[in-house]
Design a protein around this motif. Structure first.
Motif, mmCIF file in Angstrom:
data_model
loop_
_atom_site.group_PDB
_atom_site.id
_atom_site.type_symbol
_atom_site.label_atom_id
_atom_site.label_comp_id
_atom_site.label_asym_id
_atom_site.label_seq_id
_atom_site.Cartn_x
_atom_site.Cartn_y
_atom_site.Cartn_z
ATOM 1 N N LEU A 89 0.829 -1.206 0.000
ATOM 2 C CA LEU A 89 0.000 0.000 0.000
ATOM 3 C C LEU A 89 0.863 1.255 0.000
ATOM 4 O O LEU A 89 0.595 2.204 -0.732
ATOM 5 C CB LEU A 89 -0.943 -0.008 1.203
ATOM 6 N N GLU A 92 2.068 2.658 -3.214
ATOM 7 C CA GLU A 92 1.093 3.228 -4.141
ATOM 8 C C GLU A 92 0.624 4.620 -3.753
ATOM 9 O O GLU A 92 0.045 5.319 -4.579
ATOM 10 C CB GLU A 92 -0.140 2.319 -4.250
ATOM 11 N N ILE A 93 0.824 5.002 -2.514
ATOM 12 C CA ILE A 93 0.159 6.210 -2.048
ATOM 13 C C ILE A 93 1.129 7.355 -1.805
ATOM 14 O O ILE A 93 2.323 7.147 -1.599
ATOM 15 C CB ILE A 93 -0.652 5.956 -0.755
ATOM 16 N N TYR A 155 -8.116 10.845 1.728
ATOM 17 C CA TYR A 155 -7.237 10.345 0.669
ATOM 18 C C TYR A 155 -7.206 8.806 0.673
ATOM 19 O O TYR A 155 -7.375 8.170 -0.368
ATOM 20 C CB TYR A 155 -5.826 10.902 0.848
ATOM 21 N N ASN A 158 -10.538 7.442 -0.507
ATOM 22 C CA ASN A 158 -10.685 7.594 -1.955
ATOM 23 C C ASN A 158 -9.863 6.562 -2.705
ATOM 24 O O ASN A 158 -10.196 6.156 -3.809
ATOM 25 C CB ASN A 158 -10.249 8.994 -2.391
ATOM 26 N N ALA A 159 -8.753 6.169 -2.085
ATOM 27 C CA ALA A 159 -7.919 5.143 -2.693
ATOM 28 C C ALA A 159 -8.419 3.751 -2.321
ATOM 29 O O ALA A 159 -7.736 2.760 -2.562
ATOM 30 C CB ALA A 159 -6.466 5.318 -2.258
ATOM 31 N N HIS A 160 -9.603 3.695 -1.709
ATOM 32 C CA HIS A 160 -10.213 2.425 -1.312
ATOM 33 C C HIS A 160 -9.380 1.667 -0.289
ATOM 34 O O HIS A 160 -9.318 0.446 -0.300
ATOM 35 C CB HIS A 160 -10.480 1.545 -2.532
ATOM 36 N N ILE A 161 -8.737 2.419 0.563
ATOM 37 C CA ILE A 161 -7.979 1.785 1.636
ATOM 38 C C ILE A 161 -8.699 2.046 2.955
ATOM 39 O O ILE A 161 -9.003 3.199 3.280
ATOM 40 C CB ILE A 161 -6.542 2.360 1.703
ATOM 41 N N ARG A 188 -6.327 -2.241 4.474
ATOM 42 C CA ARG A 188 -6.666 -3.110 3.346
ATOM 43 C C ARG A 188 -7.283 -2.355 2.206
ATOM 44 O O ARG A 188 -8.031 -1.406 2.408
ATOM 45 C CB ARG A 188 -7.651 -4.192 3.792
ATOM 46 N N LEU A 189 -6.968 -2.834 1.029
ATOM 47 C CA LEU A 189 -7.667 -2.354 -0.152
ATOM 48 C C LEU A 189 -9.051 -2.984 -0.136
ATOM 49 O O LEU A 189 -9.181 -4.189 0.034
ATOM 50 C CB LEU A 189 -6.948 -2.832 -1.404
ATOM 51 N N THR A 190 -10.071 -2.172 -0.342
ATOM 52 C CA THR A 190 -11.412 -2.741 -0.278
ATOM 53 C C THR A 190 -12.034 -2.883 -1.637
ATOM 54 O O THR A 190 -13.150 -3.345 -1.766
ATOM 55 C CB THR A 190 -12.340 -1.859 0.562
ATOM 56 N N GLN A 191 -11.324 -2.469 -2.658
ATOM 57 C CA GLN A 191 -11.943 -2.587 -3.963
ATOM 58 C C GLN A 191 -11.872 -4.021 -4.445
ATOM 59 O O GLN A 191 -10.803 -4.632 -4.481
ATOM 60 C CB GLN A 191 -11.225 -1.685 -4.952
ATOM 61 N N LYS A 223 -15.604 1.593 5.286
ATOM 62 C CA LYS A 223 -14.798 2.731 5.709
ATOM 63 C C LYS A 223 -15.302 3.361 7.006
ATOM 64 O O LYS A 223 -14.549 4.015 7.711
ATOM 65 C CB LYS A 223 -14.826 3.808 4.619
#
Lengths: 430, 438
Positions: A89, A92-93, A155, A158-161, A188-191, A223
């Motif tokens: 993660l 990427e951010i 942020y 919005n990044a699905h974290i 965690r990424l939730t997408q 979230k």
């Protein structure tokens, strides 16, 4: 043709040359950074303060993941899920209000994550006010910290974290008064998850900051669990103590997640017992029946807010009330929270959270200890024999035992064990 | 942002150009008997990852991530200097963690040993020690620069023609798209509208995407373009969807004619546009045009997918694969289906999970060259003495394993590992080939 002997050797270990090549090219931690001292430790490993040997000489925080051990011998046993997450993660951010990862170094079976350095954290600010200053955090500082926290969270969302471990110790502040969300080890990424979120980690979020839907055993969450934690953090900044300070029920021998009655009780005492009218999904919660057996309470939140200087306005109460909605769908989103009228009231939030503060009000610099630091860092670039590594490993254990006994050595940041008498509980499974 | 492709590590650091991909194989080219073998190895390794992944219960997206890791690793490394089998296992192991569906290292070791040591592949050297795999994981993550979030075309496919989360790819990969807790916005184009395709067509596109991982496409192009290219091929290939474009179904002869003209090299988009004027429900051409992507790039990608299938025709493994290549071989290349006897292998047809939409999915490759398997196994015993492996008509895993082994040996000889070996110290296959060519 090849001799049977060398061919055999190559067959046995075809990666020999590859490793030799990579090992010789590897930049070592000791070549790039001077370790200044030890900051804190936790279940994952330890955090050090370090100065870059590059010309800028910047200060960094280096998080060293605990190497895997079998007995006294350090071996490779696979990188932990939490380390993989945090690395993946962070690569990427990039956002002003999220701690930036500078680089990752892999050396001697250990992983070192080099982060930007932040001098303070929320927990330290709280302690400074409760222990040293014995006064409240000013409304201006509280509002600035909250605004920046929400900005970083927006942020991430919005990044699905989902962060899943927001608490004062994990929220850092730089010397310049800029808030930095840290520790994505549980994030965690939730997408499009391939598995539902609960399947990976049975327990998420430190108990005092855990949202009611999690406490009631919800299989699906989102979230909004982070928003609940923000509410808890804001309340803690305002009152200098955790608002819902429950006792965590321990997992049983089969690692079943128990009903967190005490934590729910602490919440109900302030917010009142939830009902189906406030929260439609309540009756579908796995722990609904257990909850029904508890005493009922009426909400005290308004009273609670009016007795805390920084939240004692209509907007202040409304803000916290909206963060503490029982129904996750009714809870404010990070974006809505940022747009709340409370931030429009004077004093308004500032880019430097410490703007205009007299020096003594700014918490002291992070405490850096020297004693056990050197043994924890990798040996100088000269070939480390396994004999030496074994020694280092046993020293490591001793040092950790020592750190746990002394307790106060850590300033509590980077998701560490807490300081000053609190026991910060974080359960990590799976 | 983790969902913003343009800000991702995938786009910023791993979308690489063809020259870089080519450069990555330069050392292998020195030691391989025939450059073409490298392309077959590429298919072979991707298949192996798929196989190991399925055995480990990994979802298709995890397998795809593992293959991307594998390809990224070999952008920096050579086959002949490493052990691709250990790398394959490590890729599966890391991908499972990166995609939040971790598996135990012991299972990976066990399954990898089982698969690799099978008669079909014949690699008996896979280490039984967990630590060896964990060590490889460490080196792998370092070589990947710790970039572990990978974007895939599946998401684009679903956001273009799926019903987001409700899509039912029934037989093969149901639930693949996750539980749909959070839907991200489309990261390019207008984000408006959906392509209405029949389920079979969506499934075909899905399978084509699966197959693209057998080439370097995932390194060369952004995933959304690969998805659109797969959709484009689907529209052309999927019989019912295709008929939809043309109105009432025309005679068999003219069908295959339009097929061949459409798929012919360097003419992909033009003739298609002219022939797609008629439509019934939704104007697919307008939809694709409205995506606002570079259509000539899409045509290029489609070409490369077709080239991959052409190559794959000559590779033989087990008959149970669920790829879309059968659709290509059977209905798409008139030359293939005309020259080769159309002899459906019943087992294969039965095992295809793709259902009835694939009219006459036959194993043309095996039907065309029935005896090569025996020839090959004969040649392998003499391998040591032969200056070159006899190039078989059809590539098999066993043959490719031997190719790999020889590359490694040649590399060793070159490094002076063996003094007094029978080969000259400087061992450059490219030179040899140039000399042979005169």
């Amino acid at each position: 043709m090849l001799s049977a002997e060398s061919s055999n050797m190559f067959m046995q270990d075809p990666m020999r040359f590859y490793r030799a090549k990579r090992d010789s090219a590897r930049r070592r931690v000791g070549d790039k950074y001077t370790i200044l001292g030890f900051i804190s430790s936790g279940t994952y490993g330890r955090v050090y303060q370090a100065r870059s040997k590059e010309e800028d000489g910047q200060i960094h925080a280096i998080k060293k993941f605990k190497p895997d051990k079998e007995g006294d011998v350090v071996t490779y046993t696979g990188i932990s899920q939490s380390a993989i997450r945090e690395i993946a993660l962070n690569r990427e951010i990039s956002h002003e209000n999220v701690v930036a990862l500078k680089e990752v170094l892999l050396e001697d079976k250990s992983i070192y994550m080099v982060f930007e350095y932040a001098e303070h954290d929320f927990l330290q600010v709280i302690h400074h006010h409760s222990q040293t200053l014995r006064s409240n955090i000013s409304t201006s500082v509280l509002k600035s910290l909250t605004y920046q926290l929400l900005n970083g969270l927006l942020y991430l969302h919005n990044a699905h974290i989902i962060h899943r471990d927001l608490k004062p110790a994990n929220i850092l502040i730089t010397h310049q008064g800029v808030v930095k969300i840290g520790d994505l080890g549980l994030a965690r990424l939730t997408q499009e998850p391939l598995q539902p979120l609960f399947a990976g980690d049975k327990v998420v979020v430190t108990i005092w900051y855990r949202a009611p839907e999690l406490l009631l055993g919800a299989k699906h969450y989102n979230k909004a669990v982070d928003i609940w934690a923000v509410g808890c953090v804001v309340a803690e900044l305002a009152s200098l103590r955790p608002i819902f300070k429950g006792e965590e029920a321990k997992l049983d021998s089969k690692k079943n997640v128990p009903f967190q009655k005490d934590q729910l009780l602490k919440i109900f005492e302030v917010l009142g017992t939830p009902n189906e009218h406030d929260w439609e999904g309540l009756k579908n919660m796995p722990e609904y029946q257990n909850m029904k057996r508890m005493d009922t309470y009426n909400t005290q939140l308004h009273k609670w807010c009016m007795s805390r200087q920084s939240l004692a306005t209509a907007q202040g109460f409304d803000f916290l009330n909206q963060l503490f909605k029982y129904d996750p769908d009714q809870r404010l989103s990070a974006k809505e929270a940022l747009q709340h009228q409370w931030f429009q009231e004077t004093p308004k939030p500032t880019a430097n959270a410490f703007h205009g503060l007299p020096q003594h009000q700014i918490p002291p610099n992070r405490r850096i200890t020297q004693d056990d630091a050197p043994s924890m860092m990798p040996l100088p670039a000269v070939a480390a024999t396994s004999q030496l590594q074994t020694t280092a490993a046993s020293q490591l254990q001793a040092a950790q035992a020592q750190a746990q006994l002394s307790g106060k050595g850590s300033a509590g940041s980077f998701g560490s064990v807490g300081g000053a008498g609190h026991t910060r509980k974080k359960a990590r499974l799976g | 942002m983790a969902t913003d492709f343009w800000a991702s590590s995938h786009y910023k650091r791993w979308n690489i150009d063809r020259a870089t991909v080519k450069l990555a194989r330069s050392q292998d080219l020195q030691y391989v008997d025939d450059p073409e073998y490298l392309d077959f190895l590429s298919i072979f390794f991707a298949n192996l990852i798929g196989k190991l992944g399925k055995k480990l219960g990994l979802r298709q997206r995890v397998i795809a991530t593992a293959i991307v890791f594998f390809r990224r690793f070999y952008v920096k490394n050579s086959y002949c200097e490493t052990d691709p089998f250990v790398v394959i296992a490590a890729c599966c192991y890391v991908a499972a963690k990166a995609e939040e569906s971790p598996i135990h290292i012991k299972n990976v070791v066990t399954e990898a040993r089982l698969i690799f040591s099978s008669e079909e592949i014949g690699v008996k050297t896979f280490p039984s020690d967990n630590h060896k795999l964990a060590e490889m994981e460490f080196y792998l993550v370092a070589d990947l620069d710790c970039d572990l979030v990978v974007f895939h075309p599946y998401r684009t496919l679903m956001s273009l023609c799926g019903k987001e989360g409700q899509i039912t790819i029934r037989e093969a990969e149901a639930g693949e798209m996750g539980t749909g807790i959070d839907d991200g916005p489309r990261y390019w184009g207008t984000g408006e509208g959906k392509l209405e395709l029949q389920e079979g067509a969506v499934q075909l596109a899905w399978f084509i995407i699966n197959d693209t991982y057998r080439s370097d496409l995932c390194l060369l192009y952004p995933p959304h373009l690969i998805a659109i290219a797969a959709l484009y091929l689907t529209v052309v290939l999927h019989a019912t969807t295709h008929n939809q474009l043309h109105g009432p179904p025309s005679s068999q002869g003219s069908q295959s004619q339009t097929h061949s003209s459409k798929i012919a090299p360097r003419r992909s988009s033009r003739p298609t546009n002219s022939s797609l004027k008629r439509h019934t429900q939704q104007d697919i051409v307008t939809f694709l045009a409205g995506l606002n992507v570079n259509m000539s790039l899409i045509a290029t990608i489609a070409q490369e997918i077709i080239s991959m299938y052409t190559l794959w025709e000559r590779y033989k493994e087990d008959p149970s694969d669920t790829s879309a290549r059968n659709t290509f071989s059977a209905s798409q290349f008139p030359s293939t289906s005309n020259t080769l006897p159309s002899a459906p292998v019943s087992g294969r047809a039965g095992m295809m999970r793709s259902g009835s939409v694939f009219s006459g999915g036959t194993a043309t490759s095996s039907a065309g060259t029935p005896s090569t398997g025996e020839d090959l196994s004969g040649s392998q015993h003499r391998l040591g003495q032969l200056p070159q492996l006899v190039k078989p008509a059809v590539m098999t895993p066993l043959f490719l394993t031997q190719v790999l082994l020889r590359m490694r040996e040649a590399k060793m000889v070159d490094m002076g590992m063996v003094v007094g070996g029978m080969r000259p110290m400087a061992y450059d296959k490219r030179l040899e080939r140039a000399q042979a060519a005169g």
